[in-house]
Write a protein that holds these residues in place. Structure first.
Motif, short mmCIF file in Angstrom:
data_model
loop_
_atom_site.label_atom_id
_atom_site.label_comp_id
_atom_site.label_asym_id
_atom_site.label_seq_id
_atom_site.Cartn_x
_atom_site.Cartn_y
_atom_site.Cartn_z
N LYS A 1 -54.38 -88.06 24.10
CA LYS A 1 -54.73 -86.90 23.24
C LYS A 1 -54.89 -85.62 24.05
O LYS A 1 -55.18 -84.56 23.50
CB LYS A 1 -56.07 -87.16 22.51
N TYR B 1 -50.97 -79.08 25.43
CA TYR B 1 -51.92 -78.59 24.42
C TYR B 1 -52.77 -77.43 24.96
O TYR B 1 -53.43 -76.72 24.20
CB TYR B 1 -52.85 -79.72 23.95
N GLY C 1 -55.91 -79.77 21.86
CA GLY C 1 -55.57 -78.93 20.71
C GLY C 1 -56.74 -78.08 20.24
O GLY C 1 -56.59 -77.29 19.31
#
Ligand code: NAD
Length: 302
Positions: A215, A220, A244
């Motif tokens: 993730k 990001y 993010g």
């Protein structure tokens, strides 16, 4: 949606761009039209060794999509190397609009086990390795009346991280540098900001489980850097970015208390601790003078 952010006709140097976050920053700047100097010493995560292959591989990636880039293998700590990095850029493209100071190493140890050499090496790469490229491009940017600089800080410096006294000290130092340069660059449209990233790179591999690292792709973080080096960038901002998510980090100062001039004592400070630390009215200042103004306002009873 507003216009796309583009860098056509602009020249960017990204240090430590042979891998990890720097590679993503370089790729994205090139995709958006910048001519990019991919700098990387190509050493290991603790700063040992070196090879120009990493930077060259990123240049090949950029050229593969039709972008323009050159590789430069200087260490950001080496005066002659940094001078050559900047000279090579100017000789090739005639200007430098963007500097992303991203190169970094780690030598994690608790203080008990930390040798002076571990402290010094980390300070060298992050502090001197941020200062030297900035110093080398500064007057060029001022003369152009345009420059965008990003320094790379870390939550480790702003908040602390076990085993990283060297790295934490270095990462706060680059914020001190930014805070002054945002003032010194303002007149000539040279803006400087900081990115505080969290990303899965060789620096963080093994620190978190694979499903978390998945993730935390470096790409990001890059949109934050791209905005911070764009024409509309703020100045003096610390943008945190990871997974993010984006947020602003700031140093706040409480309103505090005026304890008077005569008979001030440590006991008074102790007994006023609750008031000194009370959050209502706390503020983030843009320069040191603003703090001084508050002291004098309180002296005047304000
Ligand atoms: P990384 O190790 O993949 O990238 C760092 C790059 O810098 C490497 O390619 C390395 O070869 C290069 N480098 C090291 N010393 C150099 C020198 N003297 N001269 C030129 N290049 C040199 O790690 P990363 O995670 O991509 O780190 C990039 C930056 O982000 C660093 O400043 C790091 O401290 C910072 N940072 C990373 C994280 C994270 O979660 N990954 C968090 C906070 C801050």
């Amino acid at each position: 949606m507003a216009d796309d952010i583009r860098f056509d006709g602009q020249v960017a140097i990204v240090t430590g761009a042979g891998g990890g976050l720097g590679r993503q920053h370089a790729l994205e700047l090139a995709r958006r039209g910048a001519k990019v100097v991919v700098n990387d010493l190509g050493g290991s995560v603790d700063g040992s060794g070196g090879s120009s292959e990493a930077a060259k591989a990123v240049v090949a990636e950029i050229e593969a999509f039709g972008g323009e880039a050159i590789a430069h293998g200087a260490s950001v700590t080496d005066d002659a190397g940094v001078a050559d990095l900047v000279k090579t850029t100017i000789d090739k493209w005639g200007r430098i609009d963007i500097l992303v100071a991203n190169a970094g190493i780690l030598r994690d140890r608790t203080l008990t086990k930390m040798e002076l050499a571990d402290f010094e090496a980390v300070i060298q790469v992050h502090v001197f390795g941020t200062f030297k490229p900035i110093k080398a491009v500064w007057d060029i940017m001022k003369a152009q009346n345009y420059g965008r600089i990003v320094v790379t800080t870390s939550s480790s410096g702003m908040y602390g991280n076990f085993g990283q006294s060297n790295y934490g000290a270095a990462k706060m130092a680059v914020l001190g540098l930014m805070n002054t340069l945002k003032l010194e660059g303002a007149k000539n449209n040279v803006k400087i900001n900081a990115i505080s990233p969290v990303a899965a790179t060789r620096m963080t591999e093994g620190l978190m489980p694979p499903e978390v690292l998945e993730k935390l792709k470096p790409e990001y973080v890059t949109p934050g850097v791209v905005y911070l080096v764009s024409e509309d960038a703020p100045t003096g901002a610390i943008l945190t970015a990871g997974a993010g998510a984006f947020a602003l980090s700031r140093i706040f100062e409480t309103e505090g208390v005026y304890l008077g001039e005569g008979g001030l004592s440590a006991e008074e400070v102790r007994d006023s601790w609750e008031q000194i630390t009370a959050e209502p009215g706390q503020q983030a200042y843009f320069n040191g003078g603003e703090q001084g103004q508050k002291f004098f306002r309180k002296l005047g009873g304000g």
